[in-house]
Scaffold this motif. Structure first.
Motif, mmCIF file in Angstrom:
data_model
loop_
_atom_site.group_PDB
_atom_site.id
_atom_site.type_symbol
_atom_site.label_atom_id
_atom_site.label_comp_id
_atom_site.label_asym_id
_atom_site.label_seq_id
_atom_site.Cartn_x
_atom_site.Cartn_y
_atom_site.Cartn_z
ATOM 1 N N ASN A 98 0.815 -1.207 0.000
ATOM 2 C CA ASN A 98 0.000 0.000 0.000
ATOM 3 C C ASN A 98 0.853 1.262 0.000
ATOM 4 O OD1 ASN A 98 -2.955 0.940 0.309
ATOM 5 N ND2 ASN A 98 -1.873 2.147 1.863
ATOM 6 N N LYS A 99 2.101 1.151 0.447
ATOM 7 C CA LYS A 99 2.982 2.313 0.433
ATOM 8 C C LYS A 99 3.385 2.677 -0.996
ATOM 9 C CE LYS A 99 4.742 1.004 4.973
ATOM 10 N NZ LYS A 99 5.898 0.467 5.750
ATOM 11 N N LYS A 100 3.417 1.667 -1.861
ATOM 12 C CA LYS A 100 3.745 1.914 -3.271
ATOM 13 C C LYS A 100 2.500 2.260 -4.072
ATOM 14 C CE LYS A 100 6.203 -0.095 -7.203
ATOM 15 N NZ LYS A 100 7.014 -1.250 -7.699
ATOM 16 N N TYR A 101 1.430 1.535 -3.800
ATOM 17 C CA TYR A 101 0.161 1.779 -4.494
ATOM 18 C C TYR A 101 -0.910 2.039 -3.449
ATOM 19 C CZ TYR A 101 2.654 -0.474 -8.370
ATOM 20 O OH TYR A 101 3.576 -0.805 -9.340
ATOM 21 N N PRO A 102 -1.080 3.321 -3.044
ATOM 22 C CA PRO A 102 -2.037 3.635 -1.982
ATOM 23 C C PRO A 102 -3.479 3.367 -2.393
ATOM 24 C CG PRO A 102 -1.139 5.633 -2.941
ATOM 25 C CD PRO A 102 -0.345 4.502 -3.512
ATOM 26 N N LEU A 103 -4.322 3.377 -1.387
ATOM 27 C CA LEU A 103 -5.712 2.983 -1.541
ATOM 28 C C LEU A 103 -6.417 3.711 -2.674
ATOM 29 C CD1 LEU A 103 -7.758 1.111 -0.213
ATOM 30 C CD2 LEU A 103 -8.250 2.906 1.452
ATOM 31 N N GLU A 104 -6.184 5.010 -2.805
ATOM 32 C CA GLU A 104 -6.870 5.793 -3.840
ATOM 33 C C GLU A 104 -6.536 5.276 -5.237
ATOM 34 O OE1 GLU A 104 -6.373 7.968 -0.120
ATOM 35 O OE2 GLU A 104 -4.904 7.074 -1.502
ATOM 36 N N GLU A 105 -5.257 4.911 -5.452
ATOM 37 C CA GLU A 105 -4.854 4.409 -6.765
ATOM 38 C C GLU A 105 -5.438 3.019 -7.029
ATOM 39 O OE1 GLU A 105 -0.679 4.599 -7.566
ATOM 40 O OE2 GLU A 105 -0.455 6.571 -6.628
ATOM 41 N N VAL A 106 -5.485 2.190 -5.986
ATOM 42 C CA VAL A 106 -6.053 0.851 -6.129
ATOM 43 C C VAL A 106 -7.533 0.924 -6.487
ATOM 44 C CG1 VAL A 106 -6.585 -1.296 -4.924
ATOM 45 C CG2 VAL A 106 -4.368 -0.193 -4.569
ATOM 46 N N LEU A 107 -8.262 1.776 -5.791
ATOM 47 C CA LEU A 107 -9.698 1.913 -6.052
ATOM 48 C C LEU A 107 -9.953 2.484 -7.448
ATOM 49 C CD1 LEU A 107 -10.886 3.267 -2.587
ATOM 50 C CD2 LEU A 107 -11.277 0.977 -3.523
ATOM 51 N N LYS A 108 -9.137 3.430 -7.880
ATOM 52 C CA LYS A 108 -9.284 3.995 -9.222
ATOM 53 C C LYS A 108 -9.075 2.929 -10.282
ATOM 54 C CE LYS A 108 -7.527 7.698 -12.216
ATOM 55 N NZ LYS A 108 -6.533 8.813 -12.331
ATOM 56 N N ALA A 109 -8.056 2.091 -10.098
ATOM 57 C CA ALA A 109 -7.787 1.011 -11.053
ATOM 58 C C ALA A 109 -8.921 -0.015 -11.035
ATOM 59 C CB ALA A 109 -6.458 0.336 -10.712
ATOM 60 N N ALA A 110 -9.433 -0.329 -9.853
ATOM 61 C CA ALA A 110 -10.533 -1.288 -9.744
ATOM 62 C C ALA A 110 -11.805 -0.741 -10.395
ATOM 63 C CB ALA A 110 -10.791 -1.632 -8.280
ATOM 64 N N ASP A 111 -12.050 0.556 -10.249
ATOM 65 C CA ASP A 111 -13.192 1.182 -10.916
ATOM 66 C C ASP A 111 -13.046 1.076 -12.431
ATOM 67 O OD1 ASP A 111 -14.335 1.877 -8.493
ATOM 68 O OD2 ASP A 111 -13.602 3.952 -8.532
ATOM 69 N N TYR A 112 -11.830 1.267 -12.920
ATOM 70 C CA TYR A 112 -11.565 1.120 -14.350
ATOM 71 C C TYR A 112 -11.867 -0.305 -14.797
ATOM 72 C CZ TYR A 112 -8.934 0.995 -18.754
ATOM 73 O OH TYR A 112 -8.557 0.834 -20.074
ATOM 74 N N TYR A 113 -11.469 -1.270 -13.981
ATOM 75 C CA TYR A 113 -11.746 -2.677 -14.303
ATOM 76 C C TYR A 113 -13.257 -2.918 -14.394
ATOM 77 C CZ TYR A 113 -11.617 -7.733 -14.311
ATOM 78 O OH TYR A 113 -11.788 -9.047 -14.666
ATOM 79 N N ALA A 114 -13.998 -2.395 -13.436
ATOM 80 C CA ALA A 114 -15.453 -2.573 -13.433
ATOM 81 C C ALA A 114 -16.091 -1.921 -14.655
ATOM 82 C CB ALA A 114 -16.040 -1.991 -12.149
ATOM 83 N N GLU A 115 -15.613 -0.726 -15.002
ATOM 84 C CA GLU A 115 -16.156 -0.013 -16.165
ATOM 85 C C GLU A 115 -15.813 -0.741 -17.461
ATOM 86 O OE1 GLU A 115 -15.719 4.363 -18.366
ATOM 87 O OE2 GLU A 115 -14.741 3.974 -16.446
ATOM 88 N N LYS A 116 -14.588 -1.233 -17.544
ATOM 89 C CA LYS A 116 -14.115 -1.861 -18.773
ATOM 90 C C LYS A 116 -14.784 -3.212 -19.021
ATOM 91 C CE LYS A 116 -10.838 -1.733 -22.087
ATOM 92 N NZ LYS A 116 -10.553 -0.610 -22.991
ATOM 93 N N THR A 117 -15.011 -3.967 -17.964
ATOM 94 C CA THR A 117 -15.521 -5.335 -18.107
ATOM 95 C C THR A 117 -17.000 -5.474 -17.792
ATOM 96 O OG1 THR A 117 -14.992 -5.931 -15.820
ATOM 97 C CG2 THR A 117 -13.249 -6.236 -17.467
ATOM 98 N N GLY A 118 -17.571 -4.484 -17.105
ATOM 99 C CA GLY A 118 -18.957 -4.604 -16.661
ATOM 100 C C GLY A 118 -19.132 -5.590 -15.518
ATOM 101 N N ARG A 119 -18.037 -5.992 -14.900
ATOM 102 C CA ARG A 119 -18.066 -6.976 -13.823
ATOM 103 C C ARG A 119 -17.887 -6.279 -12.470
ATOM 104 N NH1 ARG A 119 -19.388 -12.041 -14.333
ATOM 105 N NH2 ARG A 119 -17.605 -12.891 -13.206
ATOM 106 N N ARG A 120 -18.665 -6.732 -11.496
ATOM 107 C CA ARG A 120 -18.471 -6.234 -10.138
ATOM 108 C C ARG A 120 -17.104 -6.649 -9.616
ATOM 109 N NH1 ARG A 120 -22.674 -4.346 -6.989
ATOM 110 N NH2 ARG A 120 -24.713 -4.390 -8.009
ATOM 111 N N VAL A 121 -16.453 -5.756 -8.948
ATOM 112 C CA VAL A 121 -15.197 -6.080 -8.275
ATOM 113 C C VAL A 121 -15.517 -6.586 -6.878
ATOM 114 C CG1 VAL A 121 -13.033 -5.141 -7.355
ATOM 115 C CG2 VAL A 121 -13.886 -4.386 -9.597
ATOM 116 N N THR A 122 -14.862 -7.641 -6.479
ATOM 117 C CA THR A 122 -14.994 -8.143 -5.120
ATOM 118 C C THR A 122 -13.876 -7.551 -4.266
ATOM 119 O OG1 THR A 122 -16.019 -10.219 -5.800
ATOM 120 C CG2 THR A 122 -14.945 -10.202 -3.654
ATOM 121 N N TYR A 123 -14.247 -6.982 -3.141
ATOM 122 C CA TYR A 123 -13.262 -6.464 -2.201
ATOM 123 C C TYR A 123 -13.199 -7.396 -0.997
ATOM 124 C CZ TYR A 123 -13.108 -2.213 -4.970
ATOM 125 O OH TYR A 123 -12.942 -1.325 -6.014
ATOM 126 N N GLU A 124 -12.036 -7.975 -0.785
ATOM 127 C CA GLU A 124 -11.837 -8.899 0.333
ATOM 128 C C GLU A 124 -11.433 -8.097 1.572
ATOM 129 O OE1 GLU A 124 -12.343 -12.067 -0.107
ATOM 130 O OE2 GLU A 124 -12.063 -12.500 -2.231
#
Length: 351
Positions: free
Chosen positions: A238-264
């Motif tokens: 998380n120090k290299k890829y903080p939460l905001e960047e992870v969530l932004k990338a996951a949102d992109y994944y959801a938008e691109k694929t139309g698939r819900r992201v699972t957060y563990e």
């Protein structure tokens, strides 16, 4: 030497071209390895003996040594400890689910690396050194270990694959993608991509790469804390890829694929299970195409972390539901056989 278990049809056609064999031989090889699951070239009954000898000089089929098989008391979780030819060991778990409202599932949890370099402080695998990436054939060998178990004990075939075993799948992304295509191939096991899940601790560039691959697999992001301070204390990445960047990338994944992201979100007693943590998590998940998987943490003695109190777990889930977050508690399986990643391997190595 070509590992046939990690070879796609194009690889096999290159091999048959090199050996000046007719093209149909490539399809035969693919069928024997990826549909029948043979473990040796000599088992291919419609390949002439002389040709088997020639192939054996150019190719092999990965077959790990089965060190131990552990079965839970309920009989619904089977853990395999496998050793590859260079001595590295990995764990694979088969979980069976009987359903009344939907079809039964046989899910295999595969490892993608021997060890892990991510260093998550609660993870048994992370306490061991990173040895190496696994090959596509070694990932396939894990699925076939589970598939043979299903056949032996008259279970349906493996229906689901989750890349949630030892290692960080996105750190070995090209190999993971190849194994997905092999598992999905209609002339192989034919496992639907929608029945595959790839977990990550949050490697942001690779999340974008996976999204651009446009495969209908489920992305599962290991969150485990609702803010950067808490997440960095549990997950150094998380120090290299903080939460905001992870969530932004996951949102992109959801938008691109139309698939819900699972957060563990693994709950640890007194660490990330407070009402304030729940409120922060609600804010993070607001208006996201997401599912939240609440995991009552496995107790790994070396880590010092403990499972949450049952009433705390219930209140945490209720808090998420009250704010409109789609959250479920993951069904616990295999606690009596060290089914959490890395636990069995550490125990065997310690003997």
């Amino acid at each position: 030497m070509l590992d046939l278990l990690g070879a796609d049809l194009a690889d096999l056609e290159n091999l048959t071209n090199e050996l000046n064999l007719p093209r149909f031989r490539a399809k035969q090889l693919f069928h024997w390895v990826h549909r029948q699951g043979v473990t040796a070239i000599g088992e291919m009954s419609n390949i002439p003996g002389k040709l088997q000898e020639i192939l054996s000089e150019k190719a092999f089929i990965t077959r790990p040594k089965l060190i131990t098989t552990s079965k839970s008391k309920k009989g619904d979780t089977i853990k395999f400890l496998l050793k590859f030819s260079d001595g590295v060991m990995v764990e694979t778990v088969l979980m069976t689910y009987e359903r009344t409202a939907s079809r039964d599932r046989n899910t295999v949890c595969v490892s993608t690396q021997a060890g892990c370099a991510m260093g998550c402080v609660f993870c048994a695998t992370g306490m061991d050194r990173m040895e190496r990436n696994l090959t596509a054939g070694e990932i396939m060998a894990q699925v076939w270990t589970a598939q043979r178990y299903c056949r032996e004990y008259k279970l349906d075939q493996v229906t689901n694959v989750v890349y949630m075993g030892m290692g960080e799948p996105l750190a070995n992304l090209p190999v993971v993608l190849k194994s997905i295509h092999l598992l999905n191939h209609p002339e192989g096991l034919g496992i639907g991509m929608r029945r595959m899940t790839i977990s990550t601790c949050g490697l942001v560039p690779q999340i974008y790469q996976l999204a651009d691959a446009a495969l209908p697999v489920t992305l599962a992001v290991s969150l485990h804390a609702p803010d950067n301070e808490g997440r960095s204390s549990l997950m150094p990445i998380n120090k290299k890829y903080p939460l905001e960047e992870v969530l932004k990338a996951a949102d992109y994944y959801a938008e691109k694929t139309g698939r819900r992201v699972t957060y563990e979100y693994a709950l640890f007693r007194g660490v990330n299970d407070s009402e304030e943590d729940g409120a922060k998590l609600c804010r993070l998940m607001h208006n996201r195409l997401a599912n939240v998987n609440i995991i009552p943490s496995n107790e790994v003695p070396e880590s010092g972390f403990q499972s949450p109190e049952p009433e705390v777990l219930a209140k945490f889930v209720q808090k998420l539901a009250a704010c409109g977050v789609n959250a479920v508690v993951r069904e616990e399986k295999g606690g009596d056989i060290n089914a959490a990643c890395g636990q069995l391997r550490r125990r065997i190595r310690g003997k």
